[in-house]
Design an enzyme around this catalytic site. Sequence first.
Site, PDB file in Angstrom:
ATOM      1  CG  ASN A   1      -2.107  -0.939   1.084  1.00 42.71           C
ATOM      2  OD1 ASN A   1      -2.185  -1.416   0.041  1.00 42.71           O
ATOM      3  ND2 ASN A   1      -2.745  -1.100   2.150  1.00 42.71           N
TER       4      ASN A   1
ATOM      5  CE  LYS B   1     -19.414  -0.502  10.581  1.00 40.45           C
ATOM      6  NZ  LYS B   1     -19.368   0.533   9.672  1.00 40.45           N
TER       7      LYS B   1
ATOM      8  CG  LEU C   1     -20.387   5.531  -1.839  1.00 41.70           C
ATOM      9  CD1 LEU C   1     -21.070   6.512  -2.920  1.00 41.70           C
ATOM     10  CD2 LEU C   1     -20.951   4.124  -1.773  1.00 41.70           C
TER      11      LEU C   1
END
Length: 641
Positions: A314, A409, A449
């Site tokens: 990454n 969350k 998204l």
Amino acid sequence: MLNSFLQMSRFYKRMVSLFVDTLLLASSFWLSYWIRLDSSTPVQSTDHWLLLTFLTPLTLLAFIRLGLYRSVLRYVSFRVLLTVLCGVVFSTFILISSAFIFEIFLPRSTAILFFSITFILVGGIRLFFKMAVYKLNNLSTAVLIYGAGSSGRQLHLALNQSSEYSPVVYVDDDPKLANSIIQGIKVYPPSAIEFLVERYQIQKILLALPGVAKNRKKVVLNLLEALPCEILSVPSMVDLVSGNATIDELKEVSIDDLLGRVAVSPNTELMKKNIEGKVVLITGAGGSIGSELCRQILNLHPSSLILFDNSEFNLYAIDRELCRIVNELRNHTTIIPILGSVQNKSRLDLVFNKFKLDTIFHAAAYKHVPLVEFNVVEGIQNNVFGTLNCAQAAIDASVTSFVLISTDKAVRPTNVMGASKRIAELVLQALATEKHKTIFSMVRFGNVLGSSGSVVPLFRKQIATGGPVTVTHPEITRYFMTMPEAAELVIQAGAMGKGGEVFVLDMGESIKIADLATKMIHLSGYSVKNQQNPNGDICIEFSGLRPGEKLYEELLIGDDVTGTVHERILCAHEIMLSWKELNFVINDLEGACNNYDLVKIKNILLKAPAGFNPIDELRDLVCDINSTTQVHNIVEIKPGS
């Protein structure tokens, strides 16, 4: 025969074209006399044969000079008629002049007839040939172009050069264009779209609306959703203008268009406040939100941008991307990739002090709910103590601004991931009350998204393979936001921080995941297979809630919330502890993690002011004796939110 001609070399094709045009000129010449005189008398005249012999090569030479034979016949357009017209005008002039000079019988109407017949035959045979080739190879898909503006017209011209799609009709909202003919096809109003799909057997609808507002595009998509067609869209106006895409690069409709969320222009001062000319570090720089932060921050011209990540791949990927942007745009920002883990405090101290940081965006975290639920200790050590390490290192290095990327969350969490992020928020809130130079703030938002954990890419893959599309529960809902907007708002929220604020992004209305799956299936040109429609294409399967997952996500713990200078950014005022009080909780939690004591970890999380209300027993695949029975389940689990 037509295929044999198409397989010839260019030279032989031109020779055939010259021969055919010779026959057409001769036919036009004699036909014009025959129509005028209703007699074959001129055929017996040697003078007329000589006149034709003189006229034909001069006309063909004119056609050659005008470039008529350089055109590829299968791709000719109506513009070829202009070339033919010029050549026929010249030929008619030669005919009249030669007849006058050599005193050959030529009625005036015969010249007019010759001009008309020659133009029709020479021009018409080329258009007829194009249509014949089109019919021969007509494997193209009948498509409807929604939008008859400049983008729609350009798209039509581009598609005419390929055999993949065949535009048969336009639809446009502008009533002034209704029933008009544009580039040979008719424009209809949106009310006629169902009739058009059935009449022309439309298989795909192409949205040529790159500059239309998102809320208007959402209305259009809602209109088209029920049709048995795949919906494709041209690239955005930004990509077209920048040259990153062409008008005929069709793509699937983005979920951003489905949401219809209108972006708010960023506050330039807030965007630049903690970035421009400063040294900025991003933890988790190679992740979904971290990499988008990197892209946007680079455009704000920091002096140095430090990429910190524990994933070698990454980090390599985002470093390579940003370096390419720097080289292309001649940006003077220094890109520095650093491998490291937020759990390594000494590594953080070394990095933070060496580069004299001004601003930190802490995006490094374990975010996948089921995985953290089965790796409790590692999740807490990374999310809680990793955040604590970064915060303390920032204080020691006198970093000016520290922004935590949090999650919805963390509000009344039912899973360890959410609880760990809420504890991380409490850590920063507590540290913000201490005396030091670092301003701590948190930004809380929902699903992004296109992120690595987003359900949208999963649904696309499942639809592409014919389904089924898996959703965890019929009633499950989630908030959604695009990655660029989320990163933009995070930067602005961080610039507002005074110390200890929990900023909450306005995510709009929550979306029912089952409805999202249905829309994606419909817009891909398929129907949902269920009890009401047993002959449908793709079914939606409900796999059950995953460990730690709840039906509805929230962004606020209480109702004490105030607005800010940005309409999409709110500030929540929630329960917190002083650092002295929280330090006891942190020390107990650290000891429990070091001993892999799940019972104690659970009790600590329950007692802490995190609102933790677990719906499953805590399990860790390493320290739980019975955890081996869960390994298969975690591997086979079907994401749905």
